[in-house]
Structures are given as C-alpha cells and as structure tokens.
Write an enzyme that holds these catalytic residues in place. Sequence first.
Site, PDB file in Angstrom:
ATOM      1  N   GLU A   1       0.914  -1.085  -0.028  1.00 57.30           N
ATOM      2  CA  GLU A   1       0.011  -0.029   0.015  1.00 57.30           C
ATOM      3  C   GLU A   1       1.095   1.166  -0.037  1.00 57.30           C
ATOM      4  OE1 GLU A   1      -3.563   0.164   0.296  1.00 57.30           O
ATOM      5  OE2 GLU A   1      -3.852  -2.056   0.539  1.00 57.30           O
TER       6      GLU A   1
ATOM      7  N   CYS B   1      -2.364   9.318   2.822  1.00 55.98           N
ATOM      8  CA  CYS B   1      -2.029   8.948   1.362  1.00 55.98           C
ATOM      9  C   CYS B   1      -2.798   9.285   0.470  1.00 55.98           C
ATOM     10  CB  CYS B   1      -1.821   7.249   1.521  1.00 55.98           C
ATOM     11  SG  CYS B   1      -3.188   6.309   2.070  1.00 55.98           S
TER      12      CYS B   1
HETATM   13  P1  NAD Z   1       8.363   4.899   4.553  1.00 56.41           P
HETATM   14  O1  NAD Z   1       8.320   4.190   3.204  1.00 56.41           O
HETATM   15  O2  NAD Z   1       9.423   5.736   5.053  1.00 56.41           O
HETATM   16  O3  NAD Z   1       8.617   3.674   5.841  1.00 56.41           O
HETATM   17  C1  NAD Z   1       7.315   2.600   5.756  1.00 56.41           C
HETATM   18  C2  NAD Z   1       7.956   1.394   6.472  1.00 56.41           C
HETATM   19  O4  NAD Z   1       8.956   0.957   5.743  1.00 56.41           O
HETATM   20  C3  NAD Z   1       8.595   1.986   7.980  1.00 56.41           C
HETATM   21  O5  NAD Z   1       8.368   0.824   8.914  1.00 56.41           O
HETATM   22  C4  NAD Z   1      10.039   1.957   7.838  1.00 56.41           C
HETATM   23  O6  NAD Z   1      10.930   1.610   8.749  1.00 56.41           O
HETATM   24  C5  NAD Z   1      10.271   0.739   6.678  1.00 56.41           C
HETATM   25  N1  NAD Z   1      11.370   0.622   5.723  1.00 56.41           N
HETATM   26  C6  NAD Z   1      12.235   1.580   5.357  1.00 56.41           C
HETATM   27  N2  NAD Z   1      13.272   1.278   4.625  1.00 56.41           N
HETATM   28  C7  NAD Z   1      13.131  -0.044   4.637  1.00 56.41           C
HETATM   29  C8  NAD Z   1      13.769  -1.249   4.089  1.00 56.41           C
HETATM   30  N3  NAD Z   1      14.944  -0.957   3.252  1.00 56.41           N
HETATM   31  N4  NAD Z   1      13.281  -2.226   4.183  1.00 56.41           N
HETATM   32  C9  NAD Z   1      12.347  -2.549   4.795  1.00 56.41           C
HETATM   33  N5  NAD Z   1      11.627  -1.757   5.354  1.00 56.41           N
HETATM   34  C10 NAD Z   1      12.080  -0.273   5.374  1.00 56.41           C
HETATM   35  O7  NAD Z   1       6.907   5.336   5.045  1.00 56.41           O
HETATM   36  P2  NAD Z   1       6.396   6.357   5.989  1.00 56.41           P
HETATM   37  O8  NAD Z   1       7.157   7.781   5.915  1.00 56.41           O
HETATM   38  O9  NAD Z   1       6.438   5.623   7.225  1.00 56.41           O
HETATM   39  O10 NAD Z   1       4.981   6.565   5.716  1.00 56.41           O
HETATM   40  C11 NAD Z   1       4.503   7.463   4.509  1.00 56.41           C
HETATM   41  C12 NAD Z   1       4.024   6.957   3.237  1.00 56.41           C
HETATM   42  O11 NAD Z   1       3.187   5.956   3.568  1.00 56.41           O
HETATM   43  C13 NAD Z   1       3.456   7.804   2.377  1.00 56.41           C
HETATM   44  O12 NAD Z   1       4.199   7.654   1.284  1.00 56.41           O
HETATM   45  C14 NAD Z   1       1.952   7.482   2.435  1.00 56.41           C
HETATM   46  O13 NAD Z   1       1.302   7.649   1.167  1.00 56.41           O
HETATM   47  C15 NAD Z   1       2.334   5.981   2.389  1.00 56.41           C
HETATM   48  N6  NAD Z   1       0.967   5.234   2.943  1.00 56.41           N
HETATM   49  C16 NAD Z   1       0.229   4.676   1.969  1.00 56.41           C
HETATM   50  C17 NAD Z   1      -1.124   4.294   2.464  1.00 56.41           C
HETATM   51  C18 NAD Z   1      -2.198   3.463   1.452  1.00 56.41           C
HETATM   52  O14 NAD Z   1      -3.078   2.899   1.886  1.00 56.41           O
HETATM   53  N7  NAD Z   1      -1.682   3.322   0.314  1.00 56.41           N
HETATM   54  C19 NAD Z   1      -1.594   4.472   3.927  1.00 56.41           C
HETATM   55  C20 NAD Z   1      -0.921   5.116   4.545  1.00 56.41           C
HETATM   56  C21 NAD Z   1       0.413   5.730   4.337  1.00 56.41           C
END
Ligand code: NAD
Length: 477
Positions: free
Chosen positions: A249, A283
């Site tokens: 997502e 998002c």
């Molecule tokens: P992010 O991508 O920075 O981090 C998400 C998760 O991934 C965190 O737990 C992070 O620690 C982990 N992560 C980061 N690098 C990684 C790696 N190399 N390997 C494994 N895990 C890793 O996102 P964020 O800043 O926490 O959240 C905001 C983002 O989430 C926005 O882009 C938003 O649009 C999206 N989002 C999408 C939805 C949806 O339903 N489509 C809902 C909410 C948020």
Amino acid sequence: MIESGLLLAGVEQAAQSGQTFEVLCPASEQPLATVARGDATDIDAAVAAARSGFEQWSALAPGEREAALLRAADIVECEGEQRYLDLLIDESGSTISKARFEISYTVDLLRTAAGEARRLYAETFPNDNPQRLSMVVREPLGVIAVISPYNAPLALLTKMAGFAVAAGNALVIKPSEETPLIAVAFGKLLVEAGVPAAAVNVITGLGADCGGPLVEHVDIDGIAMTGSTATGQQIGARGMQRMLPMQLELGGKSALLVLGDFEPGKAAAIAAQGLFNHAGQICMANSRVLVERSIYAEFCAELKKYCESMLIGDQRDPATAYGPLINRRSLEKAQAHQQEALAAGATLLTGGEVLAGLVYQPTVLLDTPRHCQAWCEETFAPIMNVVAVDDFEQAVTLANDSDYGLSAGVLTYNYQLGLKACRAIRAGSVHIGMHPFQSNALAPIGGYGMSGLGRSGGHFSTEEFTQLKWISFELGD
Ligand code: NAD
C-alpha cells in the site's frame, strides 16, 4: 522518558545487541522514548518464534480466531482512549480528533477481520470425469512480515496485521521507527486477546537494519507493507527474489475534481478537509485540486477564507484541524517543494510559513507547473495545488497526469458526469460528492500504478493473506 523493548514471542525485551534508538515527540522535537533497536539477530529469533506460533494459531478453529479478534476489538472499544490516545498524540503528532477516529476505526477493522476468519470461502468445480471430484481450499500463507508507516500507526497496522491473523497467519511486525510504541502496544493487545504469544512479534528498529533483514529472511511467507513508493519498490524487489505474495500500500497524489455545477464554498470546505487532515500526511489526501474555470475565482476566495480560519497546532483541542509534521525532514521537504513550485511560476494563495516547530500553515499553491515536485511527487504536508481547468475532459486528463493512482474525488451533482469520471480516472477508488480520503473496513483499498499492489479491507485482505490449493479425488475403482 518512556523505555520500550521489542516484543519477541509476545514478551517485551531488549534487543539482543542491547542497542536502542530515540523517538522524538513531533510537537516538542524532544525525546519521548528510548526503544530497543532490533537487527538481523532479533529478526531471526522473531521469525523462528512466528513459525511455531503459526503452527499453533493456524490449527485453531475459525471461531476461535474470530473470538480472539473480537476480544481485541472489545478491549480497544472499552479502553482504547486510556491506552492509545496519548501515544497517538505524542508519538505520531495526531490531534485528539484524529486519534479518536483512529481508535474507533481500529475497533471497526478488528471486528471486520474477526468476521473474515469464518469466511475463508473457496469452491468446488465440475469435472468432466464423473468419477472425479475437485475442490479448492484456501490456506494461510504462514509467517507474514508486516511493515507499517507512521501516519496512522494503529489503524494501518491493524489493517494489515488484523486480517493476516484472521486468515490464520503469524506475524513479525516492523513498525515505523517514528512510531514503535503504538505497535508494541498493539502486539500486547493481540496476545492479551488470545493470539498465541509466539505468533505475535514486534521488532522495533530502523528501516534498513531491521526491515531489510526481515524482508530478505528465507523463512517468511508473505509481505504486507504500507509506506512510500520508494520503500515499496525496494521491498518489492527483495520479495520477488523469493516470489513472495505481497500486499504493498504505497503513496498517492490524489486529485479532487470540482465541476462547475457544485457550490464553490462547499467544494472549498471539502477540498480543505480532504487535504489538511493530519497535516496532509494521508496517502489519499487531495494534494491536486482541479476546478472548472466558471467557479474557479469564487472557489479560491472561499478556500483562502477557510484555510485562514482553521485552528492549527494545539493537538488536545478537539477543534484543531491538525498538529505538527512528523519530523524535520518532512518539514524541509515541504519547504523545498513549495520553493521549487514558486520559483517555477506557481503563486501562493495562502500560507507557506512555519507556524511554530514542525507546524506548517495550511498552504495553497495556484498553477503549479506540472514538472514540479509539488505536482508530481508526494509532499505529505499541508500543501494543496489548485489548477483551473476548461472542462470535464481536461479535468480527467490532469487527474490522470500522475504515476500514482490511489484515490480521487469528483464534486458534481451531475451523476452521469460523475460516473464517467469514475470510469475514466485510473485510481483504486473514486468518490462522487466526496473528497478522496475515505475509509471503510470492507472496501478494497489499494492503488493503480505506483500506488501499490493488492487490496486491503474485508475479504480482499484475507484473499491476499491466503493461497489457493486445488484438491481432487478419484471416486471410481
Ligand atoms: P516509509 O516508506 O518511509 O516507511 C514505511 C516502513 O518501511 C517503515 O516501517 C520503515 O521503517 C520501513 N522501511 C524503510 N526502509 C526499509 C527497507 N529498506 N526495508 C524494509 N523496510 C523499510 O513510509 P512512511 O514515511 O512511514 O509513511 C508514509 C508513506 O506511507 C507515504 O508515502 C504514504 O502515502 C504511504 N501510505 C500509504 C497508504 C496506503 O494505503 N496506500 C496508507 C498510509 C500511508
């Protein structure tokens, strides 16, 4: 200062390395907690625990899984405010209203997931040979790596983990490093409600050194991740090495179309609510608003008035629209997107300044050029781009001018045009008469294009967390 361990087989403990990291409170930018910094060693232990937890949990009857999830829902319904309200406010920068919404949505998600535990339907199908019988069964995947974001840290974790558990899977959760406390609290809730402790593991840590080893682990069976598209691409590439089923997502750049028959004042209020909620860190937020020229001037005047009357900052006042951004990097990104757009020819309708700390004014940019980051990349901040369009066709063309495709809204009373827009816009959901930020525990939430893979909600989730097996019988001699 709070001290928190990680949760290994349901038990809170230090990381094996003894290392910790600090979580800052977005409102004060001061340390809120010291948290166990898990790494590959802790991930190994958690995946091993989850494997045995899976054997126990998946052997239970669907009704027993349903009962545990219903108990979890009841606990959140009765005690959610005491348990989670302060955490959501202090750790994730939520306002009290957003925190309350998140808690009640979590109850809804847990109850919906509980119901799905009994509905893992599959089918039988005819066989040309009358001596043979064919049937399909739906089986849980096994150990699911759940990687969650910071913006709605309780509800979005529940949305992945709740349905994964309902389908009989065990969990290794890697929450956002910005919001680990709420995830540990969620893990404890599942154990308290009756999910076997071994099936519930929450390994707090940083993205690369904790999330990386998790998604590369040879003994996980599926990945559920909510986060940015850039992270989703990295995780997706790793998951594909082992052909793992993945629910991703990801980000959005959602459009709200405002057609000429809609009241400008009402449209402005809907547009503001669809973007400024949680400081634009949603998002599905309508960061791009496309307004028919016939009502453009009036819409802009009303939007400016609305923005300038919003109460911003005090997270514990129920009237407050939003609080701080999650961290300084997010603030600097917002400023950079705004500066680039203004330098390229956009104009500022309102806002554009930091109010205090990480609190950014409700900001509206007019005529942002389409090559600018504010138009084509996720800003994830309270910055709305508004553009005038000549007609319906141009509005749809601009709505589709994005690599993302998460959600969209169309404001019109002409339902024929509204439905045409629903069919023409490439997004996972389109809402007529509403902004794009809509939630429903049964709906298939997910994205077209760079907004992700798979769908979450109701039976769409349990389908993602199970796999089908064809079984056939020879009935003849
Ligand atoms: P992010 O991508 O920075 O981090 C998400 C998760 O991934 C965190 O737990 C992070 O620690 C982990 N992560 C980061 N690098 C990684 C790696 N190399 N390997 C494994 N895990 C890793 O996102 P964020 O800043 O926490 O959240 C905001 C983002 O989430 C926005 O882009 C938003 O649009 C999206 N989002 C999408 C939805 C949806 O339903 N489509 C809902 C909410 C948020």
